[in-house]
Each structure stands twice: as structure tokens, then as C-alpha cells.
Design a protein around this motif. Structure first.
Motif, mmCIF file in Angstrom:
data_model
loop_
_atom_site.group_PDB
_atom_site.id
_atom_site.type_symbol
_atom_site.label_atom_id
_atom_site.label_comp_id
_atom_site.label_asym_id
_atom_site.label_seq_id
_atom_site.Cartn_x
_atom_site.Cartn_y
_atom_site.Cartn_z
ATOM 1 N N ASP A 34 -8.432 5.758 0.845
ATOM 2 C CA ASP A 34 -9.178 6.985 0.598
ATOM 3 C C ASP A 34 -8.223 8.164 0.487
ATOM 4 N N VAL A 35 -8.319 8.884 -0.625
ATOM 5 C CA VAL A 35 -7.513 10.086 -0.807
ATOM 6 C C VAL A 35 -8.394 11.221 -1.324
ATOM 7 N N THR A 36 -8.051 12.424 -0.923
ATOM 8 C CA THR A 36 -8.698 13.623 -1.435
ATOM 9 C C THR A 36 -7.637 14.448 -2.147
ATOM 10 N N ALA A 37 -7.914 14.771 -3.408
ATOM 11 C CA ALA A 37 -7.021 15.608 -4.204
ATOM 12 C C ALA A 37 -7.603 17.016 -4.236
ATOM 13 N N ILE A 38 -6.789 18.007 -3.908
ATOM 14 C CA ILE A 38 -7.210 19.408 -3.909
ATOM 15 C C ILE A 38 -6.703 20.053 -5.195
ATOM 16 N N ALA A 39 -7.617 20.715 -5.918
ATOM 17 C CA ALA A 39 -7.237 21.347 -7.187
ATOM 18 C C ALA A 39 -8.287 22.366 -7.584
ATOM 19 N N LEU A 92 -13.468 5.490 -8.271
ATOM 20 C CA LEU A 92 -12.653 4.394 -7.765
ATOM 21 C C LEU A 92 -11.623 4.024 -8.819
ATOM 22 N N GLU A 93 -10.450 3.629 -8.360
ATOM 23 C CA GLU A 93 -9.380 3.228 -9.281
ATOM 24 C C GLU A 93 -8.503 2.189 -8.593
ATOM 25 N N VAL A 94 -8.059 1.206 -9.358
ATOM 26 C CA VAL A 94 -7.138 0.193 -8.837
ATOM 27 C C VAL A 94 -5.738 0.509 -9.340
ATOM 28 N N LEU A 95 -4.786 0.509 -8.415
ATOM 29 C CA LEU A 95 -3.385 0.750 -8.759
ATOM 30 C C LEU A 95 -2.526 -0.123 -7.857
ATOM 31 N N GLY A 96 -1.634 -0.873 -8.443
ATOM 32 C CA GLY A 96 -0.740 -1.725 -7.663
ATOM 33 C C GLY A 96 -1.480 -2.736 -6.812
ATOM 34 N N PRO A 102 0.804 -1.226 0.000
ATOM 35 C CA PRO A 102 0.000 0.000 0.000
ATOM 36 C C PRO A 102 0.837 1.277 0.000
ATOM 37 N N ILE A 103 1.969 1.286 0.667
ATOM 38 C CA ILE A 103 2.793 2.500 0.726
ATOM 39 C C ILE A 103 3.276 2.870 -0.670
ATOM 40 N N HIS A 104 3.747 1.883 -1.421
ATOM 41 C CA HIS A 104 4.201 2.138 -2.786
ATOM 42 C C HIS A 104 3.032 2.611 -3.653
ATOM 43 N N ALA A 105 1.870 1.975 -3.509
ATOM 44 C CA ALA A 105 0.697 2.361 -4.301
ATOM 45 C C ALA A 105 0.249 3.785 -3.963
ATOM 46 N N ILE A 106 0.276 4.156 -2.694
ATOM 47 C CA ILE A 106 -0.099 5.519 -2.285
ATOM 48 C C ILE A 106 0.875 6.527 -2.876
ATOM 49 N N ASP A 107 2.158 6.217 -2.834
ATOM 50 C CA ASP A 107 3.177 7.102 -3.409
ATOM 51 C C ASP A 107 2.943 7.293 -4.907
ATOM 52 N N GLU A 108 2.695 6.199 -5.611
ATOM 53 C CA GLU A 108 2.465 6.275 -7.057
ATOM 54 C C GLU A 108 1.173 7.042 -7.365
ATOM 55 N N MET A 109 0.104 6.797 -6.598
ATOM 56 C CA MET A 109 -1.150 7.508 -6.835
ATOM 57 C C MET A 109 -0.973 9.001 -6.571
ATOM 58 N N THR A 110 -0.227 9.351 -5.551
ATOM 59 C CA THR A 110 0.040 10.765 -5.262
ATOM 60 C C THR A 110 0.737 11.421 -6.441
ATOM 61 N N ARG A 111 1.730 10.753 -7.010
ATOM 62 C CA ARG A 111 2.433 11.288 -8.182
ATOM 63 C C ARG A 111 1.473 11.486 -9.359
ATOM 64 N N ARG A 112 0.600 10.531 -9.577
ATOM 65 C CA ARG A 112 -0.361 10.636 -10.680
ATOM 66 C C ARG A 112 -1.328 11.792 -10.473
ATOM 67 N N LEU A 113 -1.833 11.933 -9.243
ATOM 68 C CA LEU A 113 -2.792 13.005 -8.970
ATOM 69 C C LEU A 113 -2.146 14.380 -9.114
#
Length: 70
Positions: A41-46, A54-58, A4-15
Motif C-alpha cells: 500500500d502506497v499513497t502518492a501526494i500530488a 491496483l498495479e503489479v510491478l516486479g 518487495p524492497i526493489h519493487a517499492i523503490d521502482e514504484m516510488t521512482r515511477r510515482l
């Protein structure tokens, strides 16, 4: 087994690449109370429209909410 840590890092980069100025981890992963069936669960501010999907990553399921500062 997924990482999960790697997936969160990658999702953060994508967002951020998609225009997020901040990404906030919420829910059970943020509280360090996640189980094997927990989504992330993540919230992206923009600037832009509010949405959620919903999205699957890693091998991890993400619940992504886009929000504005306002």
C-alpha cells in the motif's frame, strides 16, 4: 520469489516521475507485518485528482492511492 524492497523503490521512482511530491508506504509493509500474500500500500501526494488503482510491478501487487495535501 520477488523482492518487495526493489519493487517499492521502482514504484516510488515511477510515482515521482508521474508528479508525486511525496510517496508514503502504509499498511502491513510499513508495519513490517507483511506476509507472502500481502499487497503493498502506497499513497502518492500530488496536485491533481484523487484516485486509487491496483498495479503489479516486479511480481508485487501495489494498491496506489493518489491524494492531495488539502
Amino acid at each position: 520469489m520477488t523482492d518487495p524492497i526493489h519493487a517499492i523503490d521502482e514504484m516510488t521512482r515511477r510515482l515521482v516521475a508521474d508528479g508525486a511530491t511525496a510517496v508514503v508506504l502504509t499498511g502491513s509493509h510499513a508495519r513490517q507485518a507483511s506476509g507472502p500474500e500481502s499487497d503493498i500500500d502506497v499513497t502518492a501526494i500530488a496536485d491533481g485528482p484523487i484516485s486509487a488503482h491496483l498495479e503489479v510491478l516486479g511480481g508485487e501487487l501495489f494498491s496506489i492511492a493518489w491524494r492531495t495535501v488539502d
